[in-house]
Design an enzyme around this catalytic site. Structure first.
Site, mmCIF file in Angstrom:
data_model
loop_
_atom_site.group_PDB
_atom_site.id
_atom_site.type_symbol
_atom_site.label_atom_id
_atom_site.label_comp_id
_atom_site.label_asym_id
_atom_site.label_seq_id
_atom_site.Cartn_x
_atom_site.Cartn_y
_atom_site.Cartn_z
ATOM 1 N N SER A 28 0.839 -1.196 0.000
ATOM 2 C CA SER A 28 0.000 0.000 0.000
ATOM 3 C C SER A 28 0.882 1.257 0.000
ATOM 4 C CB SER A 28 -0.957 -0.042 1.196
ATOM 5 O OG SER A 28 -1.988 0.907 1.064
ATOM 6 N N HIS A 39 -7.932 -5.502 0.394
ATOM 7 C CA HIS A 39 -6.720 -4.694 0.440
ATOM 8 C C HIS A 39 -5.619 -5.315 1.291
ATOM 9 C CE1 HIS A 39 -4.315 -1.188 -0.159
ATOM 10 N NE2 HIS A 39 -4.266 -0.894 1.128
#
Length: 254
Positions: free
Chosen positions: A94, A228
């Site tokens: 990320s 995610h």
């Protein structure tokens, strides 16, 4: 201790100075070096993991979090210094993927400092960057977003005392992400591997696949089930990817 001293920035949970390769790991927004403990345990003693600890968290909690990813990358690259006797690989998830890229760009400008490989997880490529898409309007929206994304450490958001420690870091990281513009740089010349979850709304497989345009070396895309934070359940697969890259780099050097 200097702000660019390796001991300030890097945590080695399973020291292995004789390992044939080093993997530098960059945490996600709001994350800490501890996120990479399990991966470090899996890779030792073949690869020594050095997990980056950003200011403002855990033992660095008295330091102000930085709100500029370029400043962060400058200081981390300075702390890492030029390459040594063994290949160095970078892995980021990320926000950490953007930092891994920025640090790789900076290291590539130094003699012998370019990384041997870069792994980017859960983050669109610089050419697919979502400008200004990372800053919720207020704390309530920020916390709602973090809960929706899930991942390790989400339970901390329900503890008022711990939330007081975590919230300043989350604010700073998301402010840094909202202001971030990727460095315009020549493509890297090392292998790049993109890791993605098939249900990740933050970085779709197509957006992660676009990392292939940012290297002249080989590129591979690995897609896993999950959202995610798919990587939290896939450290074994990540370790296998790192080990394969190390084997390839070692063979090329030989």
């Amino acid at each position: 201790m200097s702000d660019t001293t390796p001991g300030t920035w890097l945590r080695r949970f399973h020291p292995a100075p004789d390992a044939p390769a080093e993997l530098v790991c960059f945490p996600h927004a709001g994350g800490s070096a501890a996120y990479w403990f399990a991966l470090s345990r899996l890779l030792t003693p073949t690869v020594e993991v050095a997990a980056v600890q950003y200011p403002g968290r855990q033992e660095r909690h008295r330091e102000e979090p930085l709100r500029d990813l370029h400043v962060l990358a400058d200081r981390i690259a300075a702390a890492l210094g030029p390459g040594g006797r063994r290949p160095r690989l970078l892995l980021g998830h990320s926000m950490g993927a953007s930092l891994a890229y920025e640090v790789a760009v900076r290291l590539a400008r130094t003699s012998g400092g370019a990384p041997a490989a870069v792994l980017v997880s859960g983050r669109p490529a610089p050419s697919r960057h979502r400008f200004g898409d990372d800053r919720p309007d207020d704390d309530r929206a920020l916390l709602a977003r973090m809960r929706a994304l899930g991942g390790t450490g989400t339970a901390l958001l329900d503890d008022p005392e711990l939330l007081g420690l975590v919230l300043p870091v989350l604010r700073a990281d998301h402010a840094a992400l909202a202001a971030y513009r990727p460095t315009a740089a020549p493509p890297l010349d090392c292998p790049v591997v993109g890791l993605t979850g098939d249900r990740d709304s933050e970085a779709t497989p197509d957006e992660v696949a676009a990392w292939g345009a940012h290297t002249t070396g080989p590129f591979a895309l690995r897609t896993f089930p999950g959202g995610h934070f798919f990587l939290s359940d896939r450290f074994a697969e990540a370790a296998a990817e790192v080990s394969a890259l190390v084997s390839g780099v070692s063979a090329a050097r030989a």
